[in-house]
Design an enzyme around this catalytic site. Structure first.
Site, PDB file in Angstrom:
ATOM      1  N   GLY A  63       0.800  -1.219   0.000  1.00 39.86           N
ATOM      2  CA  GLY A  63       0.000   0.000   0.000  1.00 39.86           C
ATOM      3  C   GLY A  63       0.829   1.264   0.000  1.00 39.86           C
ATOM      4  O   GLY A  63       0.333   2.348   0.323  1.00 39.86           O
ATOM      5  N   THR A  64       2.105   1.151  -0.401  1.00 40.80           N
ATOM      6  CA  THR A  64       3.013   2.304  -0.361  1.00 40.80           C
ATOM      7  C   THR A  64       2.478   3.483  -1.154  1.00 40.80           C
ATOM      8  O   THR A  64       2.543   4.635  -0.707  1.00 40.80           O
ATOM      9  CB  THR A  64       4.407   1.905  -0.894  1.00 40.80           C
ATOM     10  N   HIS A 117       7.297  18.689   3.643  1.00 44.08           N
ATOM     11  CA  HIS A 117       7.674  17.658   2.675  1.00 44.08           C
ATOM     12  C   HIS A 117       6.844  16.400   2.941  1.00 44.08           C
ATOM     13  O   HIS A 117       6.643  16.021   4.100  1.00 44.08           O
ATOM     14  CB  HIS A 117       9.174  17.350   2.814  1.00 44.08           C
ATOM     15  N   ASN A 149       7.499  13.236   2.641  1.00 39.58           N
ATOM     16  CA  ASN A 149       8.220  12.174   3.353  1.00 39.58           C
ATOM     17  C   ASN A 149       8.794  12.653   4.676  1.00 39.58           C
ATOM     18  O   ASN A 149       8.629  12.000   5.709  1.00 39.58           O
ATOM     19  CB  ASN A 149       9.360  11.626   2.493  1.00 39.58           C
ATOM     20  N   SER A 181       6.667   4.373   8.176  1.00 43.66           N
ATOM     21  CA  SER A 181       6.915   3.634   6.942  1.00 43.66           C
ATOM     22  C   SER A 181       5.557   3.217   6.406  1.00 43.66           C
ATOM     23  O   SER A 181       4.598   3.075   7.166  1.00 43.66           O
ATOM     24  CB  SER A 181       7.772   2.393   7.230  1.00 43.66           C
ATOM     25  N   SER A 182       5.479   3.011   5.093  1.00 38.58           N
ATOM     26  CA  SER A 182       4.232   2.452   4.554  1.00 38.58           C
ATOM     27  C   SER A 182       3.903   1.122   5.215  1.00 38.58           C
ATOM     28  O   SER A 182       2.732   0.741   5.333  1.00 38.58           O
ATOM     29  CB  SER A 182       4.349   2.254   3.039  1.00 38.58           C
ATOM     30  N   ASN A 183       4.945   0.422   5.666  1.00 39.38           N
ATOM     31  CA  ASN A 183       4.747  -0.916   6.218  1.00 39.38           C
ATOM     32  C   ASN A 183       4.008  -0.919   7.549  1.00 39.38           C
ATOM     33  O   ASN A 183       3.379  -1.914   7.907  1.00 39.38           O
ATOM     34  CB  ASN A 183       6.090  -1.623   6.376  1.00 39.38           C
ATOM     35  N   HIS A 198     -34.633 -32.268   7.692  1.00 37.03           N
ATOM     36  CA  HIS A 198     -34.284 -33.014   6.472  1.00 37.03           C
ATOM     37  C   HIS A 198     -35.264 -32.709   5.332  1.00 37.03           C
ATOM     38  O   HIS A 198     -35.466 -33.545   4.442  1.00 37.03           O
ATOM     39  CB  HIS A 198     -34.257 -34.532   6.730  1.00 37.03           C
ATOM     40  N   SER A 219     -41.431 -11.093 -13.207  1.00 37.17           N
ATOM     41  CA  SER A 219     -41.145 -11.765 -14.470  1.00 37.17           C
ATOM     42  C   SER A 219     -41.463 -10.853 -15.634  1.00 37.17           C
ATOM     43  O   SER A 219     -42.422 -10.084 -15.600  1.00 37.17           O
ATOM     44  CB  SER A 219     -41.967 -13.051 -14.582  1.00 37.17           C
ATOM     45  N   SER A 220     -40.639 -10.967 -16.680  1.00 37.62           N
ATOM     46  CA  SER A 220     -40.884 -10.200 -17.906  1.00 37.62           C
ATOM     47  C   SER A 220     -41.808 -10.941 -18.856  1.00 37.62           C
ATOM     48  O   SER A 220     -42.188 -10.400 -19.894  1.00 37.62           O
ATOM     49  CB  SER A 220     -39.550  -9.902 -18.600  1.00 37.62           C
TER      50      SER A 220
END
Length: 461
Positions: A98-99, A127, A129, A137-139, A186, A316-317
């Site tokens: 997902g970075t 900035h 980053n 981190s993306s992780n 059943h 129904s059609s």
């Protein structure tokens, strides 16, 4: 169309002039024109909660100036208000960490935050980053945003819809306690049951799913933030994860905590597997309930027709006047999709090679889809079908009176084998159960009337 030039470590790239994303988002758009499934906006909001909390934590730890903190929080709050949705164009089918979605949020936040600083006359710049993604981190951010989004959607969408349908069944359960019908096992006739008792089984399924959901969502409160790249927390303050969890909790009202083991949090998604397992359990119960209802409503003249359900649209059609159990069909299709999603989530979650699972977007996409389908499905099924369930008492009574399984009440008096002979004779010769019992010589008419009482059979204790 006007463009502006953005850059990243790969160099310069043209970006649409009216969009707030930057170079990495633009590259992802060009590199992954795959499918039409956009990254869910809810995870973007999860990211916004995270970036907001991270800015506050970094500021508190002395790593971010007052101005930068305020600007980032301002931008995140705009995202959370839904005012910037158009600036998050990426699809699910991208890098497995997902970075690119993390960077999409970083770039939009920095763009808006820099506009804010300029308008305030502050000579600082943000900035994507170095500031928005500071200590992250993306992780560890993507799984954190995942958990924030999933918890919120369960809390605000799925649980209310589940309770809504459960309450409707409770109302029907109480209302129809006096109606006795034939039970079925059943797909064959069985001993009697109250219609209210049958519905109570449906209601209790939802009660149990509510309990299971409450338990499984607790584990989603654990956040990966603070683990950074591989779980060691490199480039983050030791208290960063705890502080971010605290700030996210304060802003959402949920009790998020920083995971006690970040290595697990990055490479395993067993909490989400457990959550989706609960969604599958709910889907299985809804499949059973919807099937029961459409069978009981089958007909109108050549089916069971023990209950009626609302007629919402032509069925129904070609066949005039035909009306179908469309809400039941919708809900069973939802259930099938959720069961399929569970397989995807399970397989994807098994792919945590070494320090990172790189199937995160597809895990998130399928889990959120299941939440939405179940929530919307239960809501519309409730409003357009369940609330309108009514018994057709004439048919219910006819089936009850014709049933041979009332013979079960004779077992304590004449024994299983003699009772079975009476039932078989009645079926073979087209007799009523009473006629067959009297002809057998094992039961008098007075005894039959005393022993065969459906109202006693549904409350034997």
């Amino acid at each position: 169309m006007s463009v502006r030039i953005e850059h990243d470590t790969f160099g310069e790239i043209e970006v649409p002039g009216d969009k707030y994303w930057g170079a990495q988002t633009e590259r992802s758009k060009r590199n992954f024109p795959v499918g039409k499934e956009r990254m869910p906006i809810e995870v973007v909001y999860g990211f916004a909660q995270l970036k907001r909390g991270a800015a506050l934590a970094n500021h508190e730890l002395g790593k971010l100036s007052d101005a930068k903190k305020d600007a980032i929080v301002y931008a995140c709050d705009l995202i959370l208000k839904g005012e910037l949705d158009e600036h998050f164009p990426l699809v699910v089918w991208q890098t497995g960490s997902g970075t690119q979605s993390n960077m999409n949020v970083n770039e939009v936040v920095s763009f808006v935050a820099n506009k804010y600083l300029k308008e305030q006359g502050i000579d600082e710049s943000i900035h994507p980053n170095d500031d928005v993604n500071k200590s992250q981190s993306s992780n560890d951010t993507f799984p954190t945003a995942m958990h924030v989004a999933l918890y919120h959607e369960v809390e605000t969408k799925l649980e209310p819809a589940l309770k809504h349908l459960r309450d409707t069944f409770k109302e029907k359960e109480d209302k129809y306690q006096s109606i006795i019908k034939i039970g079925r096992t059943h797909l064959q006739d069985a001993t009697p049951i109250k219609l209210g008792q049958e519905i109570s089984g449906w209601r209790y399924m939802l009660d149990k799913c509510e309990e299971l959901l409450a338990e499984s969502k607790k584990h989603i409160l654990s956040l990966a933030i603070g683990g950074t790249a591989v779980g060691t927390g490199i480039n983050a303050h030791p208290e960063f994860g705890n502080k971010v969890a605290k700030f996210i909790s304060e802003n959402t009202g949920y009790n998020f905590v920083s995971s006690e083991n970040k290595f697990h949090a990055l490479t395993s998604h067993d909490e989400v597997v457990q959550l989706h397992g609960t969604l599958k359990a709910l889907a299985a119960d809804l499949m059973k309930i919807a099937n029961d209802i459409r069978w009981l409503a089958s007909g109108p003249r050549a089916g069971l027709a023990e209950i009626s359900i609302p007629e919402n649209e032509p069925g129904s059609s070609i066949m005039p006047g035909k009306v179908n159990p469309t809400q039941c069909e919708m809900l069973t299709m939802v259930a099938v999709q959720v069961m399929g999603n569970d397989t995807t989530v399970g397989i994807a979650s098994s792919q945590g090679n070494f320090e990172l699972n790189v199937f995160k977007p597809v895990i998130l996409h399928n889990t959120l889809q299941s939440i939405y389908l179940l929530a919307d499905g239960m809501q519309t099924f409730n409003d357009n079908c369940a609330v309108g369930i009514e018994p057709i008492e004439e048919n219910i009574n006819n089936y009850l009176n014709q049933s041979l399984m009332l013979v079960t009440a004779l077992n304590p008096h004449i024994g299983y084998e003699k009772a079975a002979q009476i039932a078989k004779k009645a079926h073979k010769e087209g007799l009523t159960l009473k006629e067959s019992a009297i002809q057998s010589g094992h039961v008098t008419e007075e005894q039959f009337e005393e022993w065969i009482k459906p109202e006693d059979m549904v409350d034997p204790h």
